[in-house]
Structure formats: C-alpha cells, structure tokens
Design a protein around this motif. Sequence first.
Motif, short mmCIF file in Angstrom:
data_model
loop_
_atom_site.label_atom_id
_atom_site.label_comp_id
_atom_site.label_asym_id
_atom_site.label_seq_id
_atom_site.Cartn_x
_atom_site.Cartn_y
_atom_site.Cartn_z
N THR A 25 -39.22 -24.21 5.91
CA THR A 25 -39.77 -25.07 6.96
C THR A 25 -40.77 -26.05 6.35
OG1 THR A 25 -41.63 -23.61 7.32
CG2 THR A 25 -39.69 -23.18 8.65
N VAL A 26 -41.15 -27.02 7.17
CA VAL A 26 -42.12 -28.01 6.69
C VAL A 26 -43.47 -27.32 6.42
CG1 VAL A 26 -43.35 -30.13 7.29
CG2 VAL A 26 -40.96 -29.90 7.88
N SER A 27 -43.80 -26.29 7.22
CA SER A 27 -45.08 -25.64 6.93
C SER A 27 -45.00 -24.82 5.65
CB SER A 27 -45.63 -24.86 8.12
OG SER A 27 -44.72 -23.88 8.47
N LEU B 114 -46.11 -33.76 -4.41
CA LEU B 114 -45.17 -34.16 -3.37
C LEU B 114 -44.02 -33.17 -3.39
CD1 LEU B 114 -44.45 -36.51 -1.31
CD2 LEU B 114 -42.90 -37.29 -3.09
N VAL B 115 -43.90 -32.35 -2.34
CA VAL B 115 -42.74 -31.44 -2.24
C VAL B 115 -41.68 -32.19 -1.44
CG1 VAL B 115 -41.90 -29.22 -1.41
CG2 VAL B 115 -44.18 -29.37 -2.42
N LYS B 116 -40.52 -32.41 -2.08
CA LYS B 116 -39.48 -33.24 -1.46
C LYS B 116 -38.55 -32.38 -0.62
CE LYS B 116 -38.26 -34.21 -5.58
NZ LYS B 116 -37.65 -34.67 -6.84
N GLY B 117 -38.24 -32.91 0.55
CA GLY B 117 -37.42 -32.12 1.48
C GLY B 117 -36.01 -32.64 1.64
N GLY B 118 -35.49 -33.34 0.65
CA GLY B 118 -34.12 -33.85 0.75
C GLY B 118 -33.12 -32.75 1.09
N ASP B 119 -33.39 -31.56 0.56
CA ASP B 119 -32.44 -30.46 0.75
C ASP B 119 -32.88 -29.48 1.83
OD1 ASP B 119 -30.94 -31.59 -1.30
OD2 ASP B 119 -32.02 -30.48 -2.84
N LEU B 120 -33.81 -29.89 2.69
CA LEU B 120 -34.28 -28.98 3.76
C LEU B 120 -33.16 -28.86 4.81
CD1 LEU B 120 -36.93 -27.43 4.53
CD2 LEU B 120 -37.40 -29.31 6.09
N SER B 121 -32.57 -27.66 4.91
CA SER B 121 -31.40 -27.55 5.79
C SER B 121 -31.83 -27.60 7.26
CB SER B 121 -30.63 -26.26 5.49
OG SER B 121 -31.50 -25.18 5.65
N GLY B 122 -30.97 -28.16 8.05
CA GLY B 122 -31.21 -28.23 9.49
C GLY B 122 -32.26 -29.26 9.89
N SER B 123 -32.63 -30.14 8.95
CA SER B 123 -33.66 -31.13 9.30
C SER B 123 -32.98 -32.47 9.60
CB SER B 123 -34.63 -31.26 8.14
OG SER B 123 -35.37 -32.44 8.28
N SER B 124 -33.30 -33.02 10.77
CA SER B 124 -32.66 -34.30 11.10
C SER B 124 -33.42 -35.46 10.46
CB SER B 124 -32.61 -34.49 12.61
OG SER B 124 -33.91 -34.35 13.13
N LEU C 283 -44.56 -36.76 5.42
CA LEU C 283 -43.98 -38.11 5.38
C LEU C 283 -42.55 -38.03 5.93
CD1 LEU C 283 -45.23 -39.12 1.82
CD2 LEU C 283 -46.36 -39.50 4.01
N HIS C 284 -42.38 -38.55 7.12
CA HIS C 284 -41.08 -38.47 7.77
C HIS C 284 -40.28 -39.75 7.54
CE1 HIS C 284 -41.70 -34.85 10.34
NE2 HIS C 284 -42.95 -35.11 10.01
N GLY C 285 -39.04 -39.61 7.09
CA GLY C 285 -38.15 -40.77 7.00
C GLY C 285 -36.89 -40.41 7.74
N SER C 286 -36.02 -41.43 8.01
CA SER C 286 -34.79 -41.00 8.69
C SER C 286 -33.76 -40.55 7.64
CB SER C 286 -34.25 -42.07 9.63
OG SER C 286 -34.29 -43.30 9.02
N ARG C 287 -33.04 -39.54 7.99
CA ARG C 287 -32.05 -38.98 7.06
C ARG C 287 -30.78 -39.81 7.11
NH1 ARG C 287 -31.23 -34.46 4.17
NH2 ARG C 287 -33.23 -33.58 4.79
N VAL C 288 -30.39 -40.37 5.97
CA VAL C 288 -29.18 -41.20 5.94
C VAL C 288 -27.97 -40.27 5.78
CG1 VAL C 288 -28.02 -43.08 4.72
CG2 VAL C 288 -30.53 -43.03 4.82
#
Length: 553
Positions: free
Chosen positions: A204-206, A224-234, A249-254
């Motif tokens: 999770t993000v936390s 910076l912990v990168k969440g590119g591979d965070l499953s189930g995250s829109s 830091l929220h970006g939109s997932r392409v």
Amino acid sequence: MASSSSLILQPLILPSTTPRAAFSRLVFLPRSLSPRLRAVSLSTIAMALRTKFPHVLTVAGSDSGGGAGIQADIKACGAMGVYCSSVITAVTAQNTVGVQGVHPVPEAFIEEQLNSVLSDMEVDVVKTGMLPSPGVIKVLCDSLKRFPVKALVVDPVMVSTSGDTLSSPSTLSGYRDDLFGMADIVTPNLKEASALLGGMQLQTVSDMSLAAKSIHKFGPKNVLVKGGDLSGSSDAVDVFFDGETCYELHGSRVQTRNTHGTGCTLASCIAAELSKGSPMLEAVKAAKAFVENALHYSKSIELGSGPQGPFDHLFRLKSPPYNVAPGLKFQPDDLFLYAVTDSGMNSKWGRSMTDAVEAVIKGGATIVQLREKHMETREFVETATACMEICRLHKIPLLINDRVDVALACNADGVHVGQSDMQARTVRALLGPGKIIGVSCKTIAQAEQAWMDGADYIGCGGVFPTSTKKDNTTIGLEGLKEVCLASKLPVVAIGGIGIGNANLVLGTGVKNLKGVAVVSALFDRESMEGETKKLRSVLERVLSNVSEGTVVL
Ligand SMILES: Nc1ncnc2c1ncn2[C@@H]1O[C@H](COP(=O)(O)OP(=O)(O)OP(=O)(O)O)[C@@H](O)[C@H]1O
Ligand SMILES: Cc1ncc(CO)c(N)n1
Ligand SMILES: [Mg+2]
C-alpha cells in the motif's frame, strides 16, 4: 573615451545560438595592450563568458534493447537539455522478452572510465544505475571521494521488471553502508525497497511511506519509493521523503505495455534537473511528469514481441512548440498587480486592447492576462501578438486565458486555465517547461492538484462578488486564507477586488499570497493608467505595513 580606431574588434569563438547573441560576445580590447596581455585578457574573458553546460554522468549498464540503462539515461538527459557522459558497468543482452545475458565490465576498467570523465569534464551530477557487484560500488565511492560532484542520484537497480537479476544480492550492503550515505536521493522501486529492508512487504501507499522513512535511515538526504508496480493502483503513486515530510506524488497511470526503462529514465531526469539547479522536490516532480508524458506519447509504439516494450524519450523533439524561444521566467512577485483584460470594457470606453495593455503597464501592472471569451480566433491571435510586443518591450509577462493554441501562436509567456479548461498537466506538456502556467482554484484539493500538474501559481477566488463572473461562488477572505495556507504554489487573489478593498486582501499578510488580480477596477475606468497607479500605491502601502507587522486584518 577611447576612439573606435584605438580599439581592436576581436571575435572570440564562444558558444552562441543566434547572430545577436554572437554579436554580444564580441570583445573590444585597446590596441595599446601588448600582444601578451591581450592574449591573457582574451583567455580570461573567454573563461568568464564560457557557457557552462549542465552535465550528468551516468554510471550504468548497457541495454542492447535501447529502452533502459545507459541508452535510456542518455536519451532522457538529452530530452531534458543536459549533456550526458557514460561509464559502462556491464553490457547486457536484453530485449522486450527479458535479459538473455550479462557481461560485466572489469572493475579496473570501470575505474579508468570514471577517472577519465571525472578528472576532466566538470560533471555536475552523477546518476547510478546497474552496479553489478560490491567491488563496483567501492570503486565508485572512491572515485566520488576523489572527485566530488554537486549531487549523487542512486537508482539501486537490482532486478529487471522481467525478473532477471542485474546485480548480485551481495551489493545490498554496499548500497546501504557505503553509497547511500553519499546520495542526495535514492530511488528504489517496490521490489528494491523491499530487498533493502530485508524483505518487508510493500502493498500500500502507507507501506511505501514507512519504507521511505526506513531507507532514509541508511543515510541518503532524500528517498523516492516508486510505485510503478503497485498492484491494483489506478494512479501511478510515488512516495518522496526528505527527512521531515512525506509527499505522495500522484500521477495518472498510462495504460501501455511500453514501460521498460521508466525507473532509469526517472532517475536520469531527476539528475538532469538537479544539474540545471532545480531544488530536489521540483526535480522529482519534473522527472515524474516527463515519464508520464513520454509513456503517454508512446502508448501505441510496437517494438518487439515480449511483454514490456520501450518508449520514446525524444517525443518532445517532434512537438514544434518546443522550438519556440523561451518566455520570461516566472517570478512569484510578478503576481503583485495582475491585470486581466476585458475587451467589452475596452469598447465601452472606445480604446484598443493594445492601448489598454500599455496603459496598465505604465500604471504599474506586473503581469497581464488576455481573457477573451468571445473574440474570433484570428483576431485573438493578432491582438495577442500585438500585446506581446508591448509586454516584451516593458519586460512584463503576458499570459493567455484558456487558449493554448493562441498562446503558442503568439509565443506568449504562458497560459491561465480554469477548472473546466484543459488540465494544467496537458498544458505543460504542450507548452514545455519554460512557460508560465496558472490555474484558478477555490479549494485546497484543487491547489494541490495544480501543484502536482506542474503549474507555477494559482489564482484563488472569487474573493468578493463580481460582475465579470456572474454565477461564480465567492469564497470570501476566509476561503482565500485557507487555500493560501495549504498551497505549495504562490497565490494571486481574484474576484471583485479594487482600490476600495485591496487592503483587506493583501493586508491579511497570509502565507503565499503574492498579489491581487483585477479586471473591472482597471479596465472599466476612464483613466486606466491613473487607476492602476492608485491601486499600485495602495498595494505598496499595505505591503510595507504588512512587512512591518502593523496591519493584521
Ligand atoms: N504505467 C505508468 N503510467 C504512469 N507512470 C508510470 C507507469 N509505470 C511507471 N510509472 C512511473 O515511472 C516511474 C518509475 O517507476 P517504476 O516503479 O516503474 O520504476 P522501475 O521498476 O525501477 O522501472 P524499470 O525497472 O522498468 O526501469 C515512477 O515515477 C512511476 O510512478
Ligand atoms: C542495463 C539495465 N539497467 C537497468 C535496467 C532496469 O530497468 C535494465 N533493465 N537494464
Ligand atoms: Mg517498473
């Protein structure tokens, strides 16, 4: 004064982009100087005038597929306008299917490459990627002690997304005990953060925030912990920790398969921005925005038959707006007296837009926005181009409301958008990094989004009721204060503000509030220059009282 005949005109060969710039670099020296002194003076002047080109050195592995590693780093730095040199630590045989082979470069030869570049080429920032063995980490640490640089970005590459090992597990302690303590930022992905923390689960993000804080204890200034591979995250969420504050830091997932090399690219873009002098969090945000844009532009590229394809780092070169000359650089104080035009009011008083713009500038406006909701496009571009000339002459930034196309056509300094206009991140992608972007915000959440999207300032209001926006809800001084206090961007207050109440607004002295934006108070008056002068003196008086702490309203 020396007559021109006693001067020699000696052109120096210095980097310059335009004939005008080249001319300004011609140096005049008196003939009376001895040839030796003349040579010395010229070389001193040449040194002083030399344009320092920001320089990133990447220490990483080669990806034969061209999407990650050294190849990604060089393309990313190039796209960010930065020079990139490379020390190759390993050569990989790699494609969109996975890693077929790894051929490490001998440590002594890595040391020789480091020595060659660092001893000679004025590196600003070092970025690391694949460091295959603890010995390589040691060689790098020793070189950095001998040749210190301004910043070190460590991307602790361990396993490729395809699951192939790129550095031996024995490098973990080298990273934790030696390299991290020298790093300005480390950028692990989820698997790497977990490995660094002895297998901690990150779902999770936390969890990511906890991991960022734990990794910070190994000694890097930022994580910076990168969440590119965070499953189930829109969203594509990364967590940044600077030792005090954790930022999500929220970006939109392409939605694309072409994400090979996102991590290398992100770290290289951070390094590139740092080499240009950006503060760390700004560098991270710019890097994240770059990756998202690059993925977006490359969504449908088809290269290779494997599960993860490369993306196009140089998409910007295909986008003509990036070729336009940069505009005025944004300064938050530009927001002090912000004039927003209204052609309806101009016709009521029988004056042209250019006359109106000139009058407010002469009266002391510090920035101008052309806000034309009904003008035909051709007339708008012509008007904007004419206003640009006036604004350039006075070095006042000119922004266009809503119309990105008009801003591009007249090379305006930027664009101001509302909540139902184009999203600021898209405007940024179209206009490029050098232009000014403002966003109208009424709430803290909108202000946060504007910051995330890469805006430069927010316009907050309507503070008071106004006739220029009839159905606009007002947020009052309390609403304004709330948004200002939470905003990470400078704020200009807007809505029903004029000479009679500007003191109430600026007199709040609230953090981040830099000025007031006005329409009718200037444009719906007979003497615009006179009214602007009056408003300016009110604002200056309030500002000096606020800074002396005498006004708290
Ligand atoms: N599909 C996506 N859409 C938008 N951003 C993404 C996407 N995938 C990754 N990112 C962003 O790319 C950056 C790199 O993150 P990621 O977790 O993919 O790194 P990585 O696994 O080290 O990359 P790689 O090993 O593929 O080079 C992060 O900012 C992440 O949020
Ligand atoms: C050479 C190399 N470095 C880094 C990565 C991580 O993306 C990769 N796949 N290949
Ligand atoms: Mg990834």
